[in-house]
Design a protein around this motif. Structure first.
Motif, PDB file in Angstrom:
ATOM      1  N   TYR A 288      33.910  -0.981  66.708  1.00  0.00           N
ATOM      2  CA  TYR A 288      34.396  -1.852  65.627  1.00  0.00           C
ATOM      3  C   TYR A 288      35.037  -1.010  64.518  1.00  0.00           C
ATOM      4  O   TYR A 288      36.130  -1.327  64.037  1.00  0.00           O
ATOM      5  N   ILE A 289      34.360   0.043  64.110  1.00  0.00           N
ATOM      6  CA  ILE A 289      34.839   0.872  63.004  1.00  0.00           C
ATOM      7  C   ILE A 289      36.175   1.526  63.351  1.00  0.00           C
ATOM      8  O   ILE A 289      37.024   1.732  62.476  1.00  0.00           O
ATOM      9  N   LYS A 290      36.374   1.809  64.630  1.00  0.00           N
ATOM     10  CA  LYS A 290      37.616   2.440  65.064  1.00  0.00           C
ATOM     11  C   LYS A 290      38.835   1.591  64.733  1.00  0.00           C
ATOM     12  O   LYS A 290      39.919   2.121  64.450  1.00  0.00           O
ATOM     13  N   ASN A 291      38.669   0.272  64.744  1.00  0.00           N
ATOM     14  CA  ASN A 291      39.815  -0.635  64.595  1.00  0.00           C
ATOM     15  C   ASN A 291      39.767  -1.519  63.354  1.00  0.00           C
ATOM     16  O   ASN A 291      40.670  -2.335  63.153  1.00  0.00           O
ATOM     17  N   ASN A 292      38.747  -1.366  62.528  1.00  0.00           N
ATOM     18  CA  ASN A 292      38.598  -2.257  61.374  1.00  0.00           C
ATOM     19  C   ASN A 292      38.156  -1.476  60.144  1.00  0.00           C
ATOM     20  O   ASN A 292      37.279  -0.609  60.233  1.00  0.00           O
ATOM     21  N   PRO A 293      38.718  -1.795  58.966  1.00  0.00           N
ATOM     22  CA  PRO A 293      38.327  -1.100  57.744  1.00  0.00           C
ATOM     23  C   PRO A 293      36.940  -1.511  57.275  1.00  0.00           C
ATOM     24  O   PRO A 293      36.542  -2.666  57.398  1.00  0.00           O
ATOM     25  N   SER A 294      36.199  -0.559  56.777  1.00  0.00           N
ATOM     26  CA  SER A 294      34.878  -0.831  56.199  1.00  0.00           C
ATOM     27  C   SER A 294      34.590   0.260  55.175  1.00  0.00           C
ATOM     28  O   SER A 294      35.239   1.305  55.164  1.00  0.00           O
ATOM     29  N   ASP A 295      33.607   0.005  54.321  1.00  0.00           N
ATOM     30  CA  ASP A 295      33.307   0.945  53.243  1.00  0.00           C
ATOM     31  C   ASP A 295      31.928   1.588  53.370  1.00  0.00           C
ATOM     32  O   ASP A 295      31.775   2.778  53.135  1.00  0.00           O
ATOM     33  N   LEU A 296      30.935   0.776  53.736  1.00  0.00           N
ATOM     34  CA  LEU A 296      29.543   1.211  53.642  1.00  0.00           C
ATOM     35  C   LEU A 296      28.781   0.785  54.890  1.00  0.00           C
ATOM     36  O   LEU A 296      28.901  -0.364  55.339  1.00  0.00           O
ATOM     37  N   ILE A 297      27.976   1.696  55.447  1.00  0.00           N
ATOM     38  CA  ILE A 297      27.176   1.387  56.631  1.00  0.00           C
ATOM     39  C   ILE A 297      25.698   1.522  56.299  1.00  0.00           C
ATOM     40  O   ILE A 297      25.255   2.573  55.817  1.00  0.00           O
ATOM     41  N   PHE A 298      24.948   0.445  56.537  1.00  0.00           N
ATOM     42  CA  PHE A 298      23.485   0.504  56.510  1.00  0.00           C
ATOM     43  C   PHE A 298      23.062   0.956  57.901  1.00  0.00           C
ATOM     44  O   PHE A 298      23.176   0.207  58.875  1.00  0.00           O
ATOM     45  N   LEU A 299      22.564   2.170  58.002  1.00  0.00           N
ATOM     46  CA  LEU A 299      22.396   2.813  59.302  1.00  0.00           C
ATOM     47  C   LEU A 299      20.954   3.228  59.555  1.00  0.00           C
ATOM     48  O   LEU A 299      20.367   4.003  58.795  1.00  0.00           O
ATOM     49  N   ASP A 300      20.392   2.716  60.656  1.00  0.00           N
ATOM     50  CA  ASP A 300      19.069   3.150  61.097  1.00  0.00           C
ATOM     51  C   ASP A 300      19.188   4.539  61.710  1.00  0.00           C
ATOM     52  O   ASP A 300      20.188   4.857  62.370  1.00  0.00           O
TER      53      ASP A 300
ATOM     54  N   ARG B  44      34.467   9.855  57.216  1.00  0.00           N
ATOM     55  CA  ARG B  44      35.255   8.625  57.146  1.00  0.00           C
ATOM     56  C   ARG B  44      34.485   7.465  56.515  1.00  0.00           C
ATOM     57  O   ARG B  44      35.088   6.505  56.060  1.00  0.00           O
ATOM     58  N   GLN B  45      33.147   7.538  56.504  1.00  0.00           N
ATOM     59  CA  GLN B  45      32.342   6.425  56.007  1.00  0.00           C
ATOM     60  C   GLN B  45      31.306   6.924  55.009  1.00  0.00           C
ATOM     61  O   GLN B  45      31.018   8.117  54.926  1.00  0.00           O
ATOM     62  N   LYS B  46      30.722   5.973  54.287  1.00  0.00           N
ATOM     63  CA  LYS B  46      29.582   6.260  53.426  1.00  0.00           C
ATOM     64  C   LYS B  46      28.385   5.468  53.943  1.00  0.00           C
ATOM     65  O   LYS B  46      28.553   4.393  54.511  1.00  0.00           O
TER      66      LYS B  46
END
Length: 225
Positions: free
Chosen positions: A44-56, A74-76
């Protein structure tokens, strides 16, 4: 500033559900994707803009640490985990915060306010960004960029004197740029400050011609007003 586009990646459905409820309560957050499988999130991230990831951090398919290593700068991130011993390693990747499960809404709120402050600061202070090209990190000033072109899985960042081939998508790149940049074609973003002339089919940027897509022309003309 605009809403912060968020992604949730966690192999526990209940953890995703809780974070989705928390995001819904915060006016400046917008949930754009959630996934139990980190591989799906990477696609998803490869093809769509995003700012923040809540990551386990602890996930069977791919650990959060390795997930961050793949995406690089590339991400925060705001890390979420039940294992506090992984906090130090997470901070080596310049994350915004670390949430220890079970996560209370009060603690979540403090964390995302910290993220909002970080994004607000960058929006007002940043004049450049770093990209990896030809095995090296390059500092590129936004004012030096003429245009950015999509070339399959890469983008070509073009200045008056240099070009940098970077493994990234145009959508991801678009989310990192100031307001003076605009997409004028499915494969091109231009710097309006470098615009010298425009006709029906193309724009001229310091001697370089860039095509205008039919579906982007009206938006460009509105921006120029």
């Amino acid at each position: 500033m605009n809403k912060i586009k968020c992604i949730i990646v966690d192999d526990e459905p209940l953890a995703i559900s809780l974070l989705e409820q928390y995001v819904e309560k915060i006016p400046f957050l917008e949930l754009v994707f959630s996934a139990e499988n980190p591989i799906q999130a990477l696609e998803y991230i490869k093809n769509n803009p995003s700012d923040l990831i809540f990551l386990d951090i602890m996930m069977p398919e791919l650990t959060g640490i390795n997930f961050m290593k793949i995406l690089g700068d590339r991400q925060k991130y705001i890390l979420t985990t039940a294992y506090s011993e992984y906090a130090l390693e997470g901070y080596e990747h310049h994350i915004i915060d670390y949430l220890l499960k079970p996560i209370s809404f009060e603690r979540f709120q403090k964390s995302v306010i910290k993220a909002q402050e970080r994004f607000s600061f960058q929006a007002t202070e940043n004049t450049h960004f770093f990209v990896k090209s030809s095995g090296r990190q390059h500092r590129i000033g936004f004012h030096d960029i003429l245009y950015i072109e999509s070339i399959k899985d890469y983008v070509n960042i073009r200045t008056e004197t240099e070009e940098y081939i970077v493994l990234d998508t145009l959508k991801s790149m678009e989310s990192q740029l100031p307001d003076r940049f605009i997409r004028i074609h499915k494969s091109f973003i231009i710097n309006l400050d470098k615009l010298k002339s425009i006709d029906v089919k193309k724009v001229i940027l310091e001697g370089f011609e860039v095509p205008i897509g039919d579906s982007y022309r009206n938006n460009l003309l509105e921006k120029l007003k």
